[in-house]
Write a protein that holds these residues in place. Structure first.
Motif, PDB file in Angstrom:
ATOM      1  N   GLU A 116       4.511  -2.102  -2.744  1.00  0.00           N
ATOM      2  CA  GLU A 116       5.824  -2.591  -3.314  1.00  0.00           C
ATOM      3  C   GLU A 116       6.492  -1.121  -3.495  1.00  0.00           C
ATOM      4  OE1 GLU A 116       5.281  -5.449  -6.628  1.00  0.00           O
ATOM      5  OE2 GLU A 116       4.356  -6.778  -5.554  1.00  0.00           O
ATOM      6  N   SER A 135      -1.568 -10.989   3.346  1.00  0.00           N
ATOM      7  CA  SER A 135      -0.354 -11.535   2.384  1.00  0.00           C
ATOM      8  C   SER A 135       0.511 -12.263   3.127  1.00  0.00           C
ATOM      9  CB  SER A 135       0.600 -10.024   2.262  1.00  0.00           C
ATOM     10  OG  SER A 135       0.797  -9.423   3.533  1.00  0.00           O
ATOM     11  N   ASN A 186       7.851 -11.956  -2.353  1.00  0.00           N
ATOM     12  CA  ASN A 186       6.320 -12.421  -3.045  1.00  0.00           C
ATOM     13  C   ASN A 186       6.094 -13.634  -2.475  1.00  0.00           C
ATOM     14  OD1 ASN A 186       4.310 -13.267  -4.379  1.00  0.00           O
ATOM     15  ND2 ASN A 186       4.456 -11.691  -6.034  1.00  0.00           N
ATOM     16  N   TYR A 231       8.124  -0.348  -0.310  1.00  0.00           N
ATOM     17  CA  TYR A 231       9.310  -1.126  -0.129  1.00  0.00           C
ATOM     18  C   TYR A 231      10.547  -0.749  -0.875  1.00  0.00           C
ATOM     19  CZ  TYR A 231       5.979  -4.959   1.510  1.00  0.00           C
ATOM     20  OH  TYR A 231       4.985  -5.407   2.398  1.00  0.00           O
ATOM     21  N   THR A 256       4.935  -9.395  -0.102  1.00  0.00           N
ATOM     22  CA  THR A 256       3.820  -8.985  -1.028  1.00  0.00           C
ATOM     23  C   THR A 256       3.201 -10.161  -1.790  1.00  0.00           C
ATOM     24  OG1 THR A 256       3.615  -7.559  -2.904  1.00  0.00           O
ATOM     25  CG2 THR A 256       5.484  -8.674  -2.985  1.00  0.00           C
ATOM     26  N   VAL A 273      -1.255  -3.571  -3.643  1.00  0.00           N
ATOM     27  CA  VAL A 273      -0.286  -4.111  -3.771  1.00  0.00           C
ATOM     28  C   VAL A 273       0.774  -3.482  -4.613  1.00  0.00           C
ATOM     29  CG1 VAL A 273       1.023  -6.066  -5.232  1.00  0.00           C
ATOM     30  CG2 VAL A 273      -0.954  -6.517  -3.873  1.00  0.00           C
ATOM     31  N   GLY A 320       3.134  -5.741   5.425  1.00  0.00           N
ATOM     32  CA  GLY A 320       2.665  -6.226   4.330  1.00  0.00           C
ATOM     33  C   GLY A 320       0.964  -5.722   4.436  1.00  0.00           C
TER      34      GLY A 320
END
Lengths: 272, 272
Positions: free
Chosen positions: B236, B156, B248, B239, B203, B232, B152
């Protein structure tokens, strides 16, 4: 004899586990198979849980134990239909508490380990960062902020204790290693001296210390019993000479060390 | 309205606190004054506790609540003499459990957070050392040993989560920061790629991230909402592209993040 025990919660399951384990530990001879079902927060999820409970009952030939900390009565009722042996915390204690307090329960779901208590939570994370930043004498300029400064020889349990105090109680604990330099100096480092009232010492049996150090640096001077004996003896003399309160961590878990330090120092929990 | 609540234990008091808090949280409007009395493991100490309970009753003008996890019946009987409102876990559940299990309780005192379960305890401390040694991508050569590798952007929630997983569940979690270098590369670092099945992503909402970073480095590029948005968004996308499961963390406590990761990955607790 095998027996399945379910810990079922609408939140993290941490309370259900803690409670269930403290009860199950009283029956040492029984081999419990533990199943944790967190976030069981809808009737549908409870139905899934019921299926698993019934399957365990068939496999074991005996009804499983169910430790639940579920607030919602409908979800609890669904769980009851599994016909396990329920240790039902809220069902047992909430109504008497309502009567005693003359107030209605708000039926707040899964809140005891949530972020709900925002001030307490931020304080815990701040304290954790403080512990990491002030680990192993790395910094000393934040000692003004510290609630506690743990001292001790290398591998006597300082770091885990500082982190636990932060995470569980929001206490800002720094730690400072007592090395041979400090021992040879025969006095407390200056950085510590001005914060003497915040200092708490850890000690540990030399045999145990040697074992722990051996894991890190096998067959070194550092892990030799002779060196461990010397350091522990000297550090305990220092504690006595400087009148630093201290605890022998050998037989204690990090939870026990932490709670005993609070009890001995009178430091208050910083949360709730 | 003020009301005193005592958490009394023959051990650390951690279970009594967890249980008591989860019940008291259901009564949000009442201002509870909480008093924790750990290591109440003799009748003499129980007598001291009784004095404090009676004093609180006088001060409050109403009887205090008592949440106890004391195993010894004699100590519990002493506490009952204080005439508080007792939420008596062992008194309530131990006998029905004895009947259900067809076994006698061993009446083991204060064991649930002690070092008693030696294997589990060593595993937790090992895992904690692992988390500290493998924090923030510091090392990658121990990833073979890892149960989990958290990734992350900076701040985070990776480090507190790894430490909690270690301390609570004995899980070895490393963490690796996704920095701009990784983002610009548009691919996972090689060190991670070979352990892809162990990777889990965190995240966080960019606004919350900016706030947290601002505490560390005020008014920096690092803490700017623009930078946070960018990182961010990119992480994401990574990911999703790499099919890394992620969560999250914005609205969750470290306990919730940890237990949800276990639920999502199926990683088993390494203790008990």
């Amino acid at each position: 004899m095998k027996r399945t025990a379910f810990f079922i919660s609408d939140g993290t399951g941490i309370t259900a586990e803690a409670l269930g384990n403290s009860l199950l530990m009283q029956f040492e001879k029984i081999d419990f198979h533990k199943v944790i079902l967190p976030y069981t927060d809808t009737v549908e999820k409870a139905r899934e849980a019921v299926k698993r409970i019934r399957r365990a009952a068939e496999d074991d030939g005996v009804r499983p134990l169910i430790f639940d900390t579920i607030v919602d009565e409908k979800i609890r009722a669904e769980l009851r239909s599994a016909e396990g042996c329920m240790v039902d915390i809220f069902g047992t204690f909430l109504e008497p508490l309502e009567q005693e307090l003359g107030a209605k329960s708000t039926y707040t779901v899964g809140s005891s380990h949530s972020i709900a208590s925002k001030v307490g939570y931020d304080r815990r994370i701040d304290a954790m960062n403080f512990a990491l930043d002030n680990d192993d004498g790395a910094r000393i300029r934040q000692y003004d902020e510290a609630d506690l400064i743990l001292v001790g020889v290398s591998r006597s349990g300082k770091t885990p204790t500082c982190i636990y105090l932060a995470l569980q109680y929001g206490i800002k604990a720094a730690n400072f290693p007592i090395t041979e330099d400090e021992i040879l100096d025969q006095k407390l480092p200056k950085a510590l001296k001005i914060h003497r009232h915040k200092i708490f010492g850890l000690t540990i049996d030399p045999e145990r210390l040697a074992l722990i150090r051996h894991e890190r640096k096998p067959n070194s001077r550092y892990s030799s019993i002779k060196q461990c004996n010397y350091e522990v003896e000297e550090v305990e003399m220092m504690y006595r000479r400087e009148r630093i309160p201290f605890l022998n961590s050998t037989d204690y878990s990090v939870e026990e060390i932490s709670t005993r330090i609070l009890l001995m120092t009178g430091i208050e929990r910083r949360i709730r």
